[in-house]
Design a protein around this motif. Structure first.
Motif, PDB file in Angstrom:
ATOM      1  N   LEU A  96       0.833  -1.197   0.000  1.00 18.68           N
ATOM      2  CA  LEU A  96       0.000   0.000   0.000  1.00 18.68           C
ATOM      3  C   LEU A  96       0.870   1.249   0.000  1.00 18.68           C
ATOM      4  O   LEU A  96       1.839   1.336   0.757  1.00 18.68           O
ATOM      5  CB  LEU A  96      -0.912  -0.003   1.236  1.00 18.68           C
ATOM      6  CG  LEU A  96      -1.820   1.199   1.443  1.00 18.68           C
ATOM      7  CD1 LEU A  96      -2.795   1.361   0.282  1.00 18.68           C
ATOM      8  CD2 LEU A  96      -2.570   1.064   2.768  1.00 18.68           C
ATOM      9  N   PHE A  97       0.486   2.212  -0.844  1.00 20.86           N
ATOM     10  CA  PHE A  97       1.221   3.478  -0.962  1.00 20.86           C
ATOM     11  C   PHE A  97       0.227   4.634  -1.059  1.00 20.86           C
ATOM     12  O   PHE A  97      -0.908   4.448  -1.485  1.00 20.86           O
ATOM     13  CB  PHE A  97       2.084   3.477  -2.234  1.00 20.86           C
ATOM     14  CG  PHE A  97       3.089   2.379  -2.265  1.00 20.86           C
ATOM     15  CD1 PHE A  97       4.345   2.554  -1.724  1.00 20.86           C
ATOM     16  CD2 PHE A  97       2.768   1.149  -2.823  1.00 20.86           C
ATOM     17  CE1 PHE A  97       5.276   1.521  -1.737  1.00 20.86           C
ATOM     18  CE2 PHE A  97       3.682   0.110  -2.843  1.00 20.86           C
ATOM     19  CZ  PHE A  97       4.938   0.296  -2.297  1.00 20.86           C
ATOM     20  N   ASN A  98       0.686   5.830  -0.696  1.00 20.13           N
ATOM     21  CA  ASN A  98      -0.108   7.029  -0.966  1.00 20.13           C
ATOM     22  C   ASN A  98       0.547   7.874  -2.051  1.00 20.13           C
ATOM     23  O   ASN A  98      -0.011   8.859  -2.482  1.00 20.13           O
ATOM     24  CB  ASN A  98      -0.357   7.840   0.312  1.00 20.13           C
ATOM     25  CG  ASN A  98       0.921   8.310   0.978  1.00 20.13           C
ATOM     26  OD1 ASN A  98       2.006   8.136   0.442  1.00 20.13           O
ATOM     27  ND2 ASN A  98       0.792   8.875   2.153  1.00 20.13           N
ATOM     28  N   ASP A  99       1.714   7.446  -2.517  1.00 17.98           N
ATOM     29  CA  ASP A  99       2.479   8.177  -3.527  1.00 17.98           C
ATOM     30  C   ASP A  99       2.768   7.242  -4.710  1.00 17.98           C
ATOM     31  O   ASP A  99       3.447   6.223  -4.545  1.00 17.98           O
ATOM     32  CB  ASP A  99       3.789   8.653  -2.888  1.00 17.98           C
ATOM     33  CG  ASP A  99       4.681   9.410  -3.841  1.00 17.98           C
ATOM     34  OD1 ASP A  99       4.572   9.242  -5.074  1.00 17.98           O
ATOM     35  OD2 ASP A  99       5.517  10.184  -3.338  1.00 17.98           O
ATOM     36  N   PRO A 100       2.257   7.576  -5.896  1.00 19.41           N
ATOM     37  CA  PRO A 100       2.479   6.710  -7.063  1.00 19.41           C
ATOM     38  C   PRO A 100       3.955   6.469  -7.397  1.00 19.41           C
ATOM     39  O   PRO A 100       4.314   5.394  -7.852  1.00 19.41           O
ATOM     40  CB  PRO A 100       1.779   7.439  -8.208  1.00 19.41           C
ATOM     41  CG  PRO A 100       0.783   8.324  -7.546  1.00 19.41           C
ATOM     42  CD  PRO A 100       1.381   8.704  -6.221  1.00 19.41           C
ATOM     43  N   SER A 101       4.817   7.460  -7.151  1.00 17.02           N
ATOM     44  CA  SER A 101       6.236   7.263  -7.485  1.00 17.02           C
ATOM     45  C   SER A 101       6.871   6.225  -6.565  1.00 17.02           C
ATOM     46  O   SER A 101       7.708   5.429  -7.003  1.00 17.02           O
ATOM     47  CB  SER A 101       7.007   8.588  -7.467  1.00 17.02           C
ATOM     48  OG  SER A 101       6.980   9.150  -6.187  1.00 17.02           O
ATOM     49  N   LEU A 102       6.473   6.195  -5.300  1.00 16.77           N
ATOM     50  CA  LEU A 102       6.976   5.162  -4.388  1.00 16.77           C
ATOM     51  C   LEU A 102       6.407   3.797  -4.764  1.00 16.77           C
ATOM     52  O   LEU A 102       7.092   2.777  -4.662  1.00 16.77           O
ATOM     53  CB  LEU A 102       6.631   5.502  -2.938  1.00 16.77           C
ATOM     54  CG  LEU A 102       7.308   6.743  -2.368  1.00 16.77           C
ATOM     55  CD1 LEU A 102       6.780   7.035  -0.967  1.00 16.77           C
ATOM     56  CD2 LEU A 102       8.810   6.565  -2.360  1.00 16.77           C
ATOM     57  N   ALA A 103       5.149   3.782  -5.194  1.00 18.66           N
ATOM     58  CA  ALA A 103       4.534   2.536  -5.641  1.00 18.66           C
ATOM     59  C   ALA A 103       5.291   1.976  -6.837  1.00 18.66           C
ATOM     60  O   ALA A 103       5.582   0.783  -6.911  1.00 18.66           O
ATOM     61  CB  ALA A 103       3.066   2.777  -5.985  1.00 18.66           C
ATOM     62  N   GLU A 104       5.610   2.850  -7.780  1.00 21.57           N
ATOM     63  CA  GLU A 104       6.350   2.411  -8.967  1.00 21.57           C
ATOM     64  C   GLU A 104       7.739   1.889  -8.589  1.00 21.57           C
ATOM     65  O   GLU A 104       8.191   0.853  -9.100  1.00 21.57           O
ATOM     66  CB  GLU A 104       6.471   3.536  -9.978  1.00 21.57           C
ATOM     67  CG  GLU A 104       7.172   3.083 -11.247  1.00 21.57           C
ATOM     68  CD  GLU A 104       7.201   4.139 -12.316  1.00 21.57           C
ATOM     69  OE1 GLU A 104       6.553   3.919 -13.344  1.00 21.57           O
ATOM     70  OE2 GLU A 104       7.863   5.178 -12.121  1.00 21.57           O
ATOM     71  N   GLU A 105       8.399   2.579  -7.679  1.00 21.50           N
ATOM     72  CA  GLU A 105       9.719   2.148  -7.232  1.00 21.50           C
ATOM     73  C   GLU A 105       9.649   0.722  -6.668  1.00 21.50           C
ATOM     74  O   GLU A 105      10.490  -0.126  -6.980  1.00 21.50           O
ATOM     75  CB  GLU A 105      10.224   3.125  -6.166  1.00 21.50           C
ATOM     76  CG  GLU A 105      11.654   2.949  -5.752  1.00 21.50           C
ATOM     77  CD  GLU A 105      12.049   4.048  -4.764  1.00 21.50           C
ATOM     78  OE1 GLU A 105      12.414   3.680  -3.628  1.00 21.50           O
ATOM     79  OE2 GLU A 105      11.996   5.226  -5.134  1.00 21.50           O
ATOM     80  N   TRP A 106       8.633   0.444  -5.866  1.00 17.36           N
ATOM     81  CA  TRP A 106       8.458  -0.896  -5.288  1.00 17.36           C
ATOM     82  C   TRP A 106       8.138  -1.918  -6.384  1.00 17.36           C
ATOM     83  O   TRP A 106       8.671  -3.031  -6.379  1.00 17.36           O
ATOM     84  CB  TRP A 106       7.347  -0.868  -4.228  1.00 17.36           C
ATOM     85  CG  TRP A 106       7.067  -2.206  -3.626  1.00 17.36           C
ATOM     86  CD1 TRP A 106       7.789  -2.831  -2.640  1.00 17.36           C
ATOM     87  CD2 TRP A 106       5.986  -3.082  -3.945  1.00 17.36           C
ATOM     88  NE1 TRP A 106       7.216  -4.041  -2.347  1.00 17.36           N
ATOM     89  CE2 TRP A 106       6.120  -4.230  -3.132  1.00 17.36           C
ATOM     90  CE3 TRP A 106       4.935  -3.025  -4.844  1.00 17.36           C
ATOM     91  CZ2 TRP A 106       5.224  -5.296  -3.176  1.00 17.36           C
ATOM     92  CZ3 TRP A 106       4.037  -4.079  -4.905  1.00 17.36           C
ATOM     93  CH2 TRP A 106       4.177  -5.201  -4.081  1.00 17.36           C
ATOM     94  N   LEU A 107       7.285  -1.540  -7.321  1.00 16.03           N
ATOM     95  CA  LEU A 107       6.928  -2.470  -8.403  1.00 16.03           C
ATOM     96  C   LEU A 107       8.146  -2.855  -9.233  1.00 16.03           C
ATOM     97  O   LEU A 107       8.259  -3.987  -9.690  1.00 16.03           O
ATOM     98  CB  LEU A 107       5.903  -1.832  -9.344  1.00 16.03           C
ATOM     99  CG  LEU A 107       4.445  -1.977  -8.998  1.00 16.03           C
ATOM    100  CD1 LEU A 107       3.592  -1.251 -10.031  1.00 16.03           C
ATOM    101  CD2 LEU A 107       4.008  -3.426  -8.884  1.00 16.03           C
ATOM    102  N   LEU A 108       9.037  -1.913  -9.445  1.00 15.94           N
ATOM    103  CA  LEU A 108      10.192  -2.141 -10.304  1.00 15.94           C
ATOM    104  C   LEU A 108      11.342  -2.837  -9.580  1.00 15.94           C
ATOM    105  O   LEU A 108      12.270  -3.313 -10.223  1.00 15.94           O
ATOM    106  CB  LEU A 108      10.680  -0.823 -10.900  1.00 15.94           C
ATOM    107  CG  LEU A 108       9.650  -0.043 -11.731  1.00 15.94           C
ATOM    108  CD1 LEU A 108      10.253   1.252 -12.239  1.00 15.94           C
ATOM    109  CD2 LEU A 108       9.093  -0.885 -12.858  1.00 15.94           C
ATOM    110  N   ALA A 109      11.277  -2.887  -8.260  1.00 11.97           N
ATOM    111  CA  ALA A 109      12.373  -3.493  -7.467  1.00 11.97           C
ATOM    112  C   ALA A 109      12.425  -4.996  -7.667  1.00 11.97           C
ATOM    113  O   ALA A 109      11.446  -5.641  -7.953  1.00 11.97           O
ATOM    114  CB  ALA A 109      12.196  -3.160  -5.988  1.00 11.97           C
TER     115      ALA A 109
END
Length: 113
Positions: A100-113
């Motif tokens: 769960l994220f409130n910031d799309p850029s952090l969400a993307e960072e996690w998805l790409l990890a």
């Protein structure tokens, strides 16, 4: 031009019920299963949550639909953060790869990890 490596879905509504949730989650799951993607960013722009019982069963239903897909949920509504966290816990306790994220850029960072 880099190729996309995840599906992005955004759902916006003022209210939610179990039938509506299952409808949009089925559409998203179908899109993922029709693709070769194993990652999804799902931005949920809905300022309320389902009642706990509906949330529990809907989360389980979605996990059956989506399988092992890595999913970053983006929730811009701080007042439902705890309820969204409960939904994440239901899923992850059953083997889901959700965060769960409130910031799309952090969400993307996690998805790409």
């Amino acid at each position: 031009c880099a190729l996309p490596i995840y599906i992005y879905a955004r759902v916006k509504a003022d209210v939610i019920d179990r039938a509506t949730a299952l409808e949009y989650l089925t559409r998203v799951a179908d899109r993922v299963s029709d693709s070769s993607f194993t990652r999804l960013m799902l931005e949920r722009d809905i300022p309320q949550m389902l009642p706990d019982t509906d949330l529990f069963f809907t989360t389980q239903d979605f996990l059956r639909m989506i399988g092992s897909t890595r999913i970053a949920f983006v929730n811009p509504h701080s007042k439902i953060h705890d309820a969204m966290g409960f939904a994440m816990m239901i899923g992850t306790n059953r083997g889901a790869n959700y965060q769960l994220f409130n910031d799309p850029s952090l969400a993307e960072e996690w998805l790409l990890a």
